[in-house]
Design an enzyme around this catalytic site. Structure first.
Site, PDB file in Angstrom:
ATOM      1  CD  GLU A 130      -3.166   0.553   0.188  1.00  0.00           C
ATOM      2  OE1 GLU A 130      -2.573   1.411  -0.454  1.00  0.00           O
ATOM      3  OE2 GLU A 130      -4.343   0.443   0.433  1.00  0.00           O
ATOM      4  CG  ASP A 131      -0.991   4.591  -1.730  1.00  0.00           C
ATOM      5  OD1 ASP A 131      -1.785   4.080  -0.898  1.00  0.00           O
ATOM      6  OD2 ASP A 131      -1.403   5.489  -2.601  1.00  0.00           O
TER       7      ASP A 131
ATOM      8  CG  ASP B 210      -5.828   9.308   5.872  1.00  0.00           C
ATOM      9  OD1 ASP B 210      -5.481   9.563   7.069  1.00  0.00           O
ATOM     10  OD2 ASP B 210      -6.430   9.999   5.199  1.00  0.00           O
TER      11      ASP B 210
ATOM     12  CG  PHE C 212      -3.740  15.720   1.375  1.00  0.00           C
ATOM     13  CD1 PHE C 212      -4.528  14.534   1.349  1.00  0.00           C
ATOM     14  CD2 PHE C 212      -3.307  16.187  -0.098  1.00  0.00           C
ATOM     15  CE1 PHE C 212      -5.031  13.971   0.176  1.00  0.00           C
ATOM     16  CE2 PHE C 212      -3.592  15.359  -1.134  1.00  0.00           C
ATOM     17  CZ  PHE C 212      -4.568  14.128  -1.012  1.00  0.00           C
TER      18      PHE C 212
ATOM     19  NE  ARG D 158      -2.257   8.853  -9.501  1.00  0.00           N
ATOM     20  CZ  ARG D 158      -3.148   8.648  -8.581  1.00  0.00           C
ATOM     21  NH1 ARG D 158      -2.520   7.827  -7.575  1.00  0.00           N
ATOM     22  NH2 ARG D 158      -4.082   8.464  -8.678  1.00  0.00           N
TER      23      ARG D 158
END
Ligand code: IMP
Length: 189
Positions: free
Chosen positions: A105-106, A109, A158, A171
């Protein structure tokens, strides 16, 4: 929004540099290899944000790996908030029954997306199911997720870059940076 994107000026702060990412990926790859011995491992990456991490991590793991890709989208949320309602846009292309599986996973959150995925993948009866995330934002966690490998624990900001987007852009940055709040105070078109 497209015309106003500025890959340099829109970033307030570099949170994790390209060199820090490279060192961490090498470390994670070695640990994952050591933990799995010579049993083959299936890496399941979640598009699109995990793409650069997956590409780098798989080459840092010194044991045989297979890869598979899923794509999910959360709906009902905003560009900076996930809703927890998950839709599968692309499913696994092969069975993982009886396999050792590592989800790549990146970022975690709230944990809602991964919580859904975990339940979904457990239903496919893998031999083991572990999680590796590049970034962890524990401050906003809503569900308890058993994370096996964490690259960097970051504050509640963020972030974009190294796969992570805002409105599908940023990205391709080589680092993880904090997006200036004024960039997302006006919603993307
Ligand atoms: P969660 O369901 O709240 O854990 O959110 C998971 C997904 O939300 C991630 O896979 C990202 O796609 C996205 N996300 C969460 N935080 C950020 C961020 O800081 N920047 C970019 N995307 C994020």
């Amino acid at each position: 929004m497209t015309a106003a994107i500025n890959l340099v000026a829109d970033i307030g702060e570099v949170l994790v540099s390209e060199a820090e990412i490279a060192a961490k990926v090498a470390d994670l790859g070695a640990r994952i290899g050591a933990d799995h011995g010579d049993r083959p491992l299936t890496l399941v990456s979640v598009l699109k944000g995990s793409l650069p991490f997956m590409a780098d991590l798989m080459r840092a793991i010194p044991i045989p790996v297979r890869i598979d890709l899923m794509e999910v989208s959360s709906y009902g949320g905003t560009s900076t908030e996930s809703s927890g309602l998950v839709r599968i846009l692309k499913d696994l292309s092969a069975s993982i029954e009886g396999e050792d599986v590592l989800i790549v996973e990146d970022i975690i959150d709230t944990g809602l997306t991964l919580n859904y995925l975990l339940r979904y993948l457990r239903g496919k009866k893998p031999r083991s199911l572990r999680i590796c995330t590049l970034l962890d934002k524990p401050a906003r966690r809503l569900v308890d997720i058993p994370v096996d490998y964490v690259g960097f624990t970051i504050p509640d900001q963020f972030v974009v870059g190294y796969g992570l987007d805002y409105g599908e852009f940023y990205r391709n940055l080589r680092f993880v940076g904090v997006l200036r709040p004024e960039v997302y105070s006006s919603p993307p078109e």
